[in-house]
Design a protein around this motif. Structure first.
Motif, PDB file in Angstrom:
ATOM      1  N   GLY A  98      27.521  81.546  25.019  1.00 39.47           N
ATOM      2  CA  GLY A  98      26.434  80.826  24.349  1.00 39.47           C
ATOM      3  C   GLY A  98      25.931  81.587  23.135  1.00 39.47           C
ATOM      4  N   ALA A  99      25.840  82.911  23.269  1.00 36.19           N
ATOM      5  CA  ALA A  99      25.338  83.725  22.154  1.00 36.19           C
ATOM      6  C   ALA A  99      26.319  83.735  20.997  1.00 36.19           C
ATOM      7  CB  ALA A  99      25.069  85.144  22.627  1.00 36.19           C
ATOM      8  N   SER A 100      27.601  83.713  21.303  1.00 34.62           N
ATOM      9  CA  SER A 100      28.594  83.693  20.229  1.00 34.62           C
ATOM     10  C   SER A 100      28.433  82.430  19.380  1.00 34.62           C
ATOM     11  CB  SER A 100      29.990  83.761  20.840  1.00 34.62           C
ATOM     12  OG  SER A 100      30.944  83.476  19.861  1.00 34.62           O
ATOM     13  N   LEU A 101      28.202  81.303  20.044  1.00 35.22           N
ATOM     14  CA  LEU A 101      27.953  80.060  19.297  1.00 35.22           C
ATOM     15  C   LEU A 101      26.645  80.169  18.515  1.00 35.22           C
ATOM     16  CD1 LEU A 101      28.738  77.155  18.630  1.00 35.22           C
ATOM     17  CD2 LEU A 101      27.599  76.411  20.709  1.00 35.22           C
ATOM     18  N   ALA A 102      25.611  80.703  19.164  1.00 38.65           N
ATOM     19  CA  ALA A 102      24.313  80.838  18.483  1.00 38.65           C
ATOM     20  C   ALA A 102      24.442  81.707  17.235  1.00 38.65           C
ATOM     21  CB  ALA A 102      23.279  81.431  19.443  1.00 38.65           C
ATOM     22  N   LEU A 103      25.203  82.806  17.319  1.00 40.34           N
ATOM     23  CA  LEU A 103      25.389  83.677  16.148  1.00 40.34           C
ATOM     24  C   LEU A 103      26.187  82.968  15.054  1.00 40.34           C
ATOM     25  CD1 LEU A 103      26.206  87.047  17.992  1.00 40.34           C
ATOM     26  CD2 LEU A 103      24.111  86.550  16.705  1.00 40.34           C
ATOM     27  N   SER A 104      27.109  82.089  15.462  1.00 39.79           N
ATOM     28  CA  SER A 104      27.942  81.393  14.471  1.00 39.79           C
ATOM     29  C   SER A 104      27.155  80.350  13.676  1.00 39.79           C
ATOM     30  CB  SER A 104      29.120  80.701  15.160  1.00 39.79           C
ATOM     31  OG  SER A 104      29.959  81.657  15.759  1.00 39.79           O
ATOM     32  N   VAL A 105      26.159  79.734  14.313  1.00 40.91           N
ATOM     33  CA  VAL A 105      25.411  78.693  13.595  1.00 40.91           C
ATOM     34  C   VAL A 105      24.178  79.274  12.897  1.00 40.91           C
ATOM     35  CG1 VAL A 105      26.191  76.866  15.152  1.00 40.91           C
ATOM     36  CG2 VAL A 105      23.983  77.925  15.566  1.00 40.91           C
ATOM     37  N   ASP A 106      23.907  80.556  13.086  1.00 35.88           N
ATOM     38  CA  ASP A 106      22.767  81.214  12.456  1.00 35.88           C
ATOM     39  C   ASP A 106      23.205  81.758  11.088  1.00 35.88           C
ATOM     40  OD1 ASP A 106      21.113  83.414  11.636  1.00 35.88           O
ATOM     41  OD2 ASP A 106      20.327  83.567  13.672  1.00 35.88           O
ATOM     42  N   PRO A 107      22.592  81.252   9.993  1.00 35.51           N
ATOM     43  CA  PRO A 107      23.113  81.646   8.673  1.00 35.51           C
ATOM     44  C   PRO A 107      23.063  83.161   8.417  1.00 35.51           C
ATOM     45  CG  PRO A 107      21.114  80.285   8.449  1.00 35.51           C
ATOM     46  CD  PRO A 107      21.465  80.302   9.898  1.00 35.51           C
ATOM     47  N   ALA A 108      22.001  83.828   8.893  1.00 33.18           N
ATOM     48  CA  ALA A 108      21.886  85.277   8.651  1.00 33.18           C
ATOM     49  C   ALA A 108      22.991  86.025   9.396  1.00 33.18           C
ATOM     50  CB  ALA A 108      20.509  85.769   9.097  1.00 33.18           C
ATOM     51  N   ALA A 109      23.191  85.675  10.681  1.00 30.34           N
ATOM     52  CA  ALA A 109      24.218  86.345  11.476  1.00 30.34           C
ATOM     53  C   ALA A 109      25.610  86.024  10.940  1.00 30.34           C
ATOM     54  CB  ALA A 109      24.101  85.929  12.940  1.00 30.34           C
TER      55      ALA A 109
END
Lengths: 231, 231
Positions: A98-109
């Motif tokens: 879940g975090a990998s997806l969250a980091l992928s859709v977060d522009p800063a990350a």
């Protein structure tokens, strides 16, 4: 527990805590202190494994492309479907995914770390290319395009179904394949594909039981070694 | 320019600047100062329209569900496809639309404002339900499920194609419909649908020319009024 095994488990505890915090707060607002609080471990133990929030995020992304539960099938296109079904089952249950997806859709990350989408696309492209060679999918299908579209569609169905809370991801992804597969797969193969909601859980349980059996054997060997008298 | 029209334009300038900043920085890291800098307008003018960053975000989301360019077609399912094709053309060109998506995938912003996905799904569901009544789509298709899956798939294809920078969104969404439509639409209608990459631009130009012609007429009437001597 051997030293090295303990280190591997400690590292995993930090990664999972970081993953949960990235999911809840987003990358920018996530803090090392919040992550540390959740682990009940020391700052020293954390810094032994990870020196920064960036390191934790990279660690999370490194674990993201996983084929656990995937086993050889009569049809390559079934394996390709299984990748998506397994991930649909696992992602809501495993913070690292879940975090990998969250980091992928977060522009800063994303600006810092990129995404793992190219790896998922390449995994799908390879399976679809084999399926095409074997005549399982239509000749006009371009494996790269289909793999890319389905990684995109999968990702968005996850985001939208996650926002409309009552929806189960496995059910939604199963519906998505129901809509997509008849245009990809030749009829004779299509009739023999399994896209049911219960497939992923079954595959995963089988894989974990097989691994558990192997682990038990190893455990037994280790135990035997330990019992050897030092003479 | 009439007072009210100037106020509408000023408000729009603030919304578009906020949208650009939300896209670039994410909601959390976006600051009122950064937004203000881009407009070259005063803080007083901003506070006349919006008292907070939250207000700007809500203003952006209010503008997000738009059917500009959508015109009645022989087939309702064509109108449903047009919604997605028009948005694919407009989103990369209009910061308000891009920012609405960015706010929807941002967990902090989503917790505060929700998303516009339910509205997009409802728009699609309505069009598909009409298409189904007319026999344009297969009887086994559930309009709600298909509308929801396609909003999800559209969103994810946008995110993934945006991350793999060289990809054109209109081309990707056109490919997505190519994969989805044969399972939704009855063959006789399918053969007469237009999902080409150039459709959205053409629809939008026609709609804007039609509106431009109306605006010119209004402008002329306003001009006439102004020229009336005060006696």
């Amino acid at each position: 527990m051997a030293m090295q095994e303990r280190a591997v488990r400690t590292r995993r505890i930090f990664l999972e805590a970081a993953a949960q915090v990235f999911i809840e707060y987003g990358y920018e607002a996530a803090s090392i202190s919040t992550i540390l609080e959740r682990t009940k471990l020391t700052r020293g133990a954390l810094y032994f494994h990870f020196t920064s929030k960036e390191g934790l995020a990279r660690g999370v992304l490194d674990e993201a492309v996983t084929t656990e539960g995937l086993t050889p099938q009569a049809f390559k296109v079934q394996e390709w479907v299984d990748v998506g079904m397994l991930l649909a089952y696992r992602l809501p249950r495993e913070p690292l995914l879940g975090a990998s997806l969250a980091l992928s859709v977060d522009p800063a990350a994303r600006a810092l770390f990129g995404t793992r989408w190219p790896d998922w696309i390449e995994l799908g492209r390879g399976l679809l290319a084999e399926a095409k060679e074997r005549g399982e999918i239509h000749q006009h299908i371009e494996p790269m395009v289909a793999a890319r579209l389905v990684v995109g569609a999968w990702t968005g169905v996850r985001l939208v179904s996650g926002a409309l809370e009552e929806l189960d991801l496995v059910g939604e992804i199963s519906e998505l394949y129901g809509l997509l597969l008849p245009n990809l797969v030749v009829p004779g193969v299509l009739a023999r594909l399994d896209t049911s909601m219960y497939r992923a859980e079954r595959l995963l349980r089988a894989a974990r039981e097989a691994r558990g059996a192997r682990d038990d054997e190893e455990e037994f060997l280790v135990g035997d070694d330990r019992r050897m008298p030092v003479r």
